[in-house]
Design a protein around this motif. Structure first.
Motif, PDB file in Angstrom:
ATOM      1  N   GLY A 186      24.588 -25.519  21.737  1.00  0.00           N
ATOM      2  CA  GLY A 186      23.457 -24.908  22.423  1.00  0.00           C
ATOM      3  C   GLY A 186      22.767 -23.930  21.498  1.00  0.00           C
ATOM      4  O   GLY A 186      23.341 -23.498  20.489  1.00  0.00           O
ATOM      5  N   VAL A 187      21.544 -23.613  21.812  1.00  0.00           N
ATOM      6  CA  VAL A 187      20.768 -22.701  20.979  1.00  0.00           C
ATOM      7  C   VAL A 187      20.136 -21.612  21.842  1.00  0.00           C
ATOM      8  O   VAL A 187      19.970 -21.790  23.057  1.00  0.00           O
ATOM      9  N   PRO A 188      19.798 -20.461  21.208  1.00  0.00           N
ATOM     10  CA  PRO A 188      19.842 -20.190  19.771  1.00  0.00           C
ATOM     11  C   PRO A 188      21.268 -20.011  19.254  1.00  0.00           C
ATOM     12  O   PRO A 188      22.160 -19.603  19.990  1.00  0.00           O
ATOM     13  N   PHE A 189      21.431 -20.314  17.972  1.00  0.00           N
ATOM     14  CA  PHE A 189      22.706 -20.108  17.305  1.00  0.00           C
ATOM     15  C   PHE A 189      22.416 -19.523  15.929  1.00  0.00           C
ATOM     16  O   PHE A 189      21.670 -20.103  15.147  1.00  0.00           O
ATOM     17  N   PHE A 190      23.020 -18.388  15.644  1.00  0.00           N
ATOM     18  CA  PHE A 190      22.766 -17.642  14.416  1.00  0.00           C
ATOM     19  C   PHE A 190      23.982 -17.752  13.493  1.00  0.00           C
ATOM     20  O   PHE A 190      25.108 -17.486  13.912  1.00  0.00           O
ATOM     21  N   VAL A 191      23.757 -18.117  12.253  1.00  0.00           N
ATOM     22  CA  VAL A 191      24.831 -18.194  11.261  1.00  0.00           C
ATOM     23  C   VAL A 191      24.534 -17.173  10.164  1.00  0.00           C
ATOM     24  O   VAL A 191      23.514 -17.257   9.474  1.00  0.00           O
ATOM     25  N   ILE A 192      25.431 -16.202  10.019  1.00  0.00           N
ATOM     26  CA  ILE A 192      25.247 -15.119   9.061  1.00  0.00           C
ATOM     27  C   ILE A 192      26.099 -15.373   7.831  1.00  0.00           C
ATOM     28  O   ILE A 192      27.319 -15.503   7.927  1.00  0.00           O
ATOM     29  N   ASP A 193      25.426 -15.463   6.690  1.00  0.00           N
ATOM     30  CA  ASP A 193      26.112 -15.629   5.408  1.00  0.00           C
ATOM     31  C   ASP A 193      27.061 -16.831   5.377  1.00  0.00           C
ATOM     32  O   ASP A 193      28.079 -16.799   4.677  1.00  0.00           O
ATOM     33  N   ASP A 194      26.748 -17.850   6.136  1.00  0.00           N
ATOM     34  CA  ASP A 194      27.579 -19.059   6.204  1.00  0.00           C
ATOM     35  C   ASP A 194      29.015 -18.767   6.632  1.00  0.00           C
ATOM     36  O   ASP A 194      29.921 -19.573   6.392  1.00  0.00           O
ATOM     37  N   ARG A 195      29.215 -17.634   7.290  1.00  0.00           N
ATOM     38  CA  ARG A 195      30.584 -17.240   7.655  1.00  0.00           C
ATOM     39  C   ARG A 195      30.741 -16.911   9.128  1.00  0.00           C
ATOM     40  O   ARG A 195      31.789 -17.155   9.720  1.00  0.00           O
ATOM     41  N   TYR A 196      29.708 -16.320   9.723  1.00  0.00           N
ATOM     42  CA  TYR A 196      29.825 -15.842  11.099  1.00  0.00           C
ATOM     43  C   TYR A 196      28.795 -16.524  11.982  1.00  0.00           C
ATOM     44  O   TYR A 196      27.628 -16.641  11.606  1.00  0.00           O
ATOM     45  N   GLY A 197      29.212 -16.962  13.153  1.00  0.00           N
ATOM     46  CA  GLY A 197      28.305 -17.586  14.100  1.00  0.00           C
ATOM     47  C   GLY A 197      28.143 -16.740  15.350  1.00  0.00           C
ATOM     48  O   GLY A 197      29.114 -16.186  15.870  1.00  0.00           O
ATOM     49  N   ILE A 198      26.904 -16.636  15.816  1.00  0.00           N
ATOM     50  CA  ILE A 198      26.602 -15.921  17.052  1.00  0.00           C
ATOM     51  C   ILE A 198      25.822 -16.860  17.947  1.00  0.00           C
ATOM     52  O   ILE A 198      24.764 -17.360  17.573  1.00  0.00           O
ATOM     53  N   SER A 199      26.335 -17.102  19.137  1.00  0.00           N
ATOM     54  CA  SER A 199      25.703 -18.025  20.065  1.00  0.00           C
ATOM     55  C   SER A 199      24.947 -17.268  21.149  1.00  0.00           C
ATOM     56  O   SER A 199      25.455 -16.309  21.721  1.00  0.00           O
ATOM     57  N   GLY A 200      23.713 -17.715  21.400  1.00  0.00           N
ATOM     58  CA  GLY A 200      22.959 -17.173  22.521  1.00  0.00           C
ATOM     59  C   GLY A 200      22.056 -16.003  22.182  1.00  0.00           C
ATOM     60  O   GLY A 200      22.081 -15.458  21.080  1.00  0.00           O
ATOM     61  N   ALA A 201      21.262 -15.620  23.191  1.00  0.00           N
ATOM     62  CA  ALA A 201      20.321 -14.500  23.042  1.00  0.00           C
ATOM     63  C   ALA A 201      21.059 -13.191  23.327  1.00  0.00           C
ATOM     64  O   ALA A 201      20.893 -12.574  24.379  1.00  0.00           O
ATOM     65  N   GLN A 202      21.862 -12.783  22.369  1.00  0.00           N
ATOM     66  CA  GLN A 202      22.685 -11.592  22.542  1.00  0.00           C
ATOM     67  C   GLN A 202      21.839 -10.318  22.542  1.00  0.00           C
ATOM     68  O   GLN A 202      20.681 -10.317  22.110  1.00  0.00           O
TER      69      GLN A 202
END
Length: 223
Positions: A186-202
């Motif tokens: 599902g989206v949005p999905f944020f990937v930080i520095d190819d290491r951390y994932g954040i799902s949703g409109a946090q």
């Protein structure tokens, strides 16, 4: 830190939570920008088609679409739309669902890759979202998309040619394949520095904390 943090954002241009998440993430970037010790951030948008089987010209309203897609009553679909519209308003967005043209978004994603190649991806992303959610513009047809490209300073004819030839379709497919590899559902999905994932409109504070943590861990990591 010499290199900025990389943030890749998988999203769709007809995803209401993606626009809301964009605003919350932008608020996080604004908060960090006020701190001279905060990390720099480089944002790239990646393609994610929520409903690739949607026709370019869906016959019906967004309520009809949501009702059919989720197998729910129209009243329940309207309640969902009203809820997300209220949340959008809380971050300064004016969703006008009565004017929306439900459509297929693959060409819009191709155009975003075209814009990225010409240094205008962030501007086009915002333009497409605003066109879709607040202006009632059609974002599924090549001619309409070329006009929107021109509005952010891209060459209209070059954009139209790229869309006609599907020059960037392979990049759209590559983004979708990477989403599958990451397990994004599902989206949005944020990937930080190819290491951390954040799902949703946090919430904005969550984004700020995640970016600071990623920067700190990179600084502390051994060479």
């Amino acid at each position: 830190m010499s290199e900025p943090l990389s943030v890749q954002i998988w999203s769709d241009v007809q995803c209401p939570w993606c626009y809301i998440g964009k605003r919350k993430f932008e608020a996080a970037l604004a908060e960090l920008a006020a701190d001279p010790e905060a990390p720099q951030v480089e944002v790239v948008y990646r393609s994610y088609e929520l409903a690739p089987d949607t026709p370019v010209d869906f016959e019906g309203t967004p309520v009809d679409y949501l009702s059919q897609r989720k197998g729910i009553a129209p009243e329940q679909a309207r309640a969902m739309i009203d809820r997300v519209t209220g949340i959008a308003e809380s971050v300064g967005l004016d969703y006008r669902y009565d004017d929306i043209h439900q459509t297929n978004t693959v060409l819009a994603h191709e155009l975003l890759h075209f814009a990225k190649a010409h240094g205008k991806q962030l501007e086009l992303k915002e333009r497409l979202l605003r066109a879709y959610f607040t202006e009632g513009r059609h974002i599924g047809r090549a001619d309409d998309l070329a006009e929107l490209a021109a509005e952010v300073g891209l060459d209209r004819d070059a954009a139209a040619t790229a869309l006609a030839a599907h020059t960037h379709l392979a990049e759209v497919k590559a983004d979708m394949a990477q989403a599958v590899a990451y397990g994004i559902q599902g989206v949005p999905f944020f990937v930080i520095d190819d290491r951390y994932g954040i799902s949703g409109a946090q919430d904005t504070a969550h984004f700020v904390a995640a970016l600071r943590q990623a920067a700190a861990e990179r600084t502390e990591a051994p060479a």
